[in-house]
Design a protein around this motif. Structure first.
Motif, short mmCIF file in Angstrom:
data_model
loop_
_atom_site.label_atom_id
_atom_site.label_comp_id
_atom_site.label_asym_id
_atom_site.label_seq_id
_atom_site.Cartn_x
_atom_site.Cartn_y
_atom_site.Cartn_z
N PRO A 420 0.82 -1.22 0.00
CA PRO A 420 0.00 0.00 0.00
C PRO A 420 0.85 1.27 0.00
O PRO A 420 1.85 1.36 0.73
N VAL A 421 0.44 2.24 -0.81
CA VAL A 421 1.19 3.49 -0.90
C VAL A 421 1.17 4.25 0.42
O VAL A 421 2.04 5.10 0.67
N GLU A 422 0.18 3.96 1.28
CA GLU A 422 0.07 4.64 2.56
C GLU A 422 1.26 4.38 3.47
O GLU A 422 1.46 5.10 4.46
N ILE A 423 2.06 3.39 3.13
CA ILE A 423 3.24 3.10 3.94
C ILE A 423 4.23 4.27 3.90
O ILE A 423 5.06 4.43 4.80
N GLY A 424 4.11 5.09 2.87
CA GLY A 424 4.97 6.26 2.77
C GLY A 424 4.62 7.37 3.74
O GLY A 424 5.33 8.38 3.82
N ASN A 425 3.53 7.18 4.52
CA ASN A 425 3.14 8.19 5.51
C ASN A 425 3.77 7.96 6.87
O ASN A 425 3.59 8.78 7.77
N LEU A 426 4.46 6.84 7.04
CA LEU A 426 4.97 6.46 8.36
C LEU A 426 6.36 7.06 8.62
O LEU A 426 7.13 7.28 7.68
N PRO A 427 6.70 7.28 9.88
CA PRO A 427 8.04 7.82 10.22
C PRO A 427 9.07 6.71 10.33
O PRO A 427 9.77 6.59 11.35
N LEU A 428 9.18 5.89 9.30
CA LEU A 428 9.96 4.66 9.39
C LEU A 428 11.46 4.92 9.37
O LEU A 428 11.98 5.76 8.64
N VAL A 429 12.16 4.14 10.20
CA VAL A 429 13.61 4.04 10.18
C VAL A 429 14.02 2.71 9.56
O VAL A 429 15.04 2.60 8.89
N VAL A 430 13.20 1.68 9.79
CA VAL A 430 13.46 0.34 9.26
C VAL A 430 12.20 -0.17 8.57
O VAL A 430 11.11 -0.13 9.15
N LEU A 431 12.34 -0.64 7.34
CA LEU A 431 11.26 -1.31 6.62
C LEU A 431 11.83 -2.57 6.00
O LEU A 431 12.67 -2.52 5.10
N ASN A 432 11.39 -3.72 6.50
CA ASN A 432 11.87 -5.01 6.00
C ASN A 432 10.66 -5.86 5.64
O ASN A 432 9.92 -6.30 6.52
N ILE A 433 10.45 -6.08 4.35
CA ILE A 433 9.34 -6.92 3.88
C ILE A 433 9.88 -8.05 3.01
O ILE A 433 9.18 -8.57 2.15
N SER A 434 11.12 -8.43 3.21
CA SER A 434 11.77 -9.44 2.38
C SER A 434 11.13 -10.81 2.54
O SER A 434 10.43 -11.09 3.51
N TRP A 435 11.37 -11.65 1.53
CA TRP A 435 10.91 -13.04 1.54
C TRP A 435 9.39 -13.14 1.70
O TRP A 435 8.87 -13.80 2.58
#
Length: 603
Positions: A420-435
């Motif tokens: 979802p494009v809404e993930i770009g609204n988060l104050p993320l430091v780490v994003l891991n969606i591998s595998w």
């Protein structure tokens, strides 16, 4: 925290008016200064002071209210003369090599509120006299390797608010220990033991419980649904056990819950949507179970309003903190690539206590990005860790609501569909969606995550054009997009993405780079369409060696011809001089070429 060195055994003898002395977190050595009992507070924690504690240190007119000798190298028995300190409020001997019995004379110090004896070698007999310390709030006997079954005396410390018994190699169950009768207790830590059997449902009777830490044991069976009745609970850590069945929906009733740690068990079933009612839940770790089903949209509501819990903690009395609190802090905040990781290299007990207090009161200690603002702010930031399960389906667009989360770890599942494009609204430091099995285009909105430091999209089915706006993520230090074979495009030659090695881009045959040699690792490399035979591999240096030999060969042939002319024409001196000069010229030229091709190397 300094790095002072030297001895302290006689240094302060002349300081007759000294009342408070804090020498903690240095590198002092030698024996202890024996005049400390005339002070009000004395701390030499986290040093290298060693030896016995002389009985004469505790004079009859001892004025001490606080004595902290923790994390040193003291050994031997604790002198019973310590009971001369009738005003003592806090005694911290944690992290030494004290042995023998716990002095029963401690039971005569009626003012004692904190007794921290962990990480020593005391015998397992707990003096009955300690039961009469009516003001005793904190008892830490962790890491003394008591072994055997939990001593029944602990079920009689009704005055306690904190009991820490981690790392003692206890065995068997807890149902017969009577520990559930400690109705005044707010913190119970029994982690790092060998307890087994089912989790006691009777713990739900401990109505004041705020921290229940039972991690790293061998508990089996289901999580008791009665734990949902612990209305004041702020941390529930049951990770690294052998728990089975589903997560009880009743856990969703815990409005004050900040931490829910259920990782590394054998839990099954779906993640209950009721967890979304945990409005304070900022740190959720369900990794490495057998959870299935979809990402419930309600889960995006966790941590939406922790303010009430933080305000309650600001109003409550600060509890005495010991080194065991540091161990809990490390465990509850531990995440791969966590933004909390920088703390661990500077984590003294005082820093640890400060971090812990700030977290519980809702004060952030590192800056995070805020949606709609170019200015970063100090805020408490949480994580969602769901990796290593069997979760399926699409990630709901509701995930964009999780504005208090800086770490999102969904790796090693079976999520599919578009991210979802809404993930770009988060104050993320780490994003891991591998595998996983994510497909479609990588959302360009990820390029708006200005605080992002770790991005792992590898081993999915993303397609379309590689979003070059990821090059704007200037703080990105770890990046992996490998094995998404339908991604096409050009990797930028300059900028942040150009700083990563080939491993970040492997397995993407449609992705190109002018700087990197990207190959399918399953296909052997080609050599200009020609199979190289053994011994035919050539390097640049090898080419210049061959050139050198060829020039010497030519020179030798020319020299032989000139020698013949010399013999026939009888002009040896002139010929010899010219041949020698020619050989010197030929010998120098290839070495200069080698130096130029080798980047200025000298041989």
């Amino acid at each position: 925290m300094n790095n002072f060195i030297g001895r302290i055994d006689t240094y302060f003898d002349g300081c007759l008016n000294l009342m408070y002395l804090d020498l903690s977190s240095n590198k002092f050595t030698g024996n202890i200064w024996t005049g400390f009992s005339r002070l009000v507070e004395f701390s030499v924690s986290e040093n290298r002071v060693s030896g016995l504690i002389p009985a004469s240190s505790f004079s009859d007119n001892c004025n001490l209210k606080g004595l902290d000798l923790s994390v040193n190298m003291f050994h031997g028995e604790v002198p019973r003369e310590i009971s001369n300190c009738k005003k003592l409020v806090m005694l911290n001997l944690w992290g030494n090599k004290f042995s023998g019995p716990i002095p029963s004379e401690l039971g005569s110090i009626s003012t004692l509120e904190g007794l921290l004896l962990g990480n020593n070698e005391f015998s397992r007999v707990i003096p009955e006299s300690l039961l009469y310390l009516n003001n005793l709030a904190v008892l830490d006997l962790s890491y003394n390797n008591f072994g055997g079954r939990l001593q029944e005396i602990f079920g009689r410390f009704r005055q306690l608010k904190s009991l820490v018994l981690q790392g003692n190699s206890y065995i068997d169950g807890l149902s017969s220990s009577g520990i559930h009768k400690l109705t005044n207790i707010s913190r119970l830590d029994l982690s790092y033991n060998n307890f087994s059997g089912h989790l006691p449902a009777e713990f739900s009777e401990m109505v004041g419980l705020k921290f229940l830490i039972l991690a790293y044991n061998q508990f089996t069976g289901p999580i008791p649904p009665q734990y949902g009745d612990l209305s004041q609970l702020q941390a529930l850590d049951l990770s690294f056990n052998r728990l089975i069945r589903s997560i009880p929906p009743s856990i969703g009733s815990l409005r004050s819950l900040l931490w829910l740690m259920l990782a590394n068990n054998s839990l099954t079933g779906e993640i209950p949507g009721e967890l979304g009612n945990c409005s304070s839940l900022l740190w959720l770790n369900l990794a490495n179970n057998q959870l299935s089903g979809r990402f419930p949209p309600e889960l995006a509501n966790i941590g939406r309003n922790p303010t009430l819990t933080f305000e309650s903690n600001r109003r409550s009395n600060v509890m005495i903190a010991g080194p065991s609190d540091c161990l809990v802090t490390k465990r509850l905040l531990t995440m791969d690539y966590s933004p909390f990781g920088f703390i661990y290299t500077i984590l003294t007990r005082k820093i640890c206590k400060n971090v812990w207090d700030q977290l519980l009161q809702g004060y952030g200690f590192f800056q995070v990005c805020v949606k709609g603002s170019p200015v970063r702010k100090y805020r408490v930031s949480g994580y969602l860790q769901l990796s290593g399960n069997q979760l399926t389906g699409e990630v709901p667009s509701d995930i964009g609501k999780m504005q208090h989360f800086s770490v999102l770890h969904l790796s090693y599942n079976q999520f599919n569909g578009e991210l979802p494009v809404e993930i770009g609204n988060l104050p993320l430091v780490v994003l891991n969606i591998s595998w996983n099995k994510f497909s479609g285009q990588i959302p360009r909105e990820i390029g708006n995550l200005n605080c992002l430091q770790n991005l792992d999209l590898s081993h999915n089915n993303f397609s379309g054009i590689f979003p070059t706006n990821l090059n704007c993520l200037n703080e990105l230090s770890k990046f992996n997009i490998s094995f998404n074979p339908q991604i096409a495009g050009q990797i930028p030659n300059i900028g942040q993405l150009a700083t990563f090695e080939e491993e970040s881009y492997l397995g993407n045959p449609l992705l190109h780079s002018r700087l990197l040699k990207l190959q399918d690792p399953t296909v052997p490399p080609l050599n200009s369409g020609k199979q190289a035979l053994p011994g035919e591999e050539e390097s640049e240096d090898g080419f210049w060696w061959k050139a050198l030999l060829m020039e010497y060969g030519c020179g030798m042939a020319f020299g032989m011809v000139m020698l013949c002319i010399c013999v026939v024409k009888v002009e040896p001196k002139w010929v010899v001089n010219n041949v020698e000069g020619l050989h010197q010229l030929k010998a120098v030229r290839p070495w200069k070429k080698n130096g130029s091709r080798g980047g200025g190397r000298t041989i």
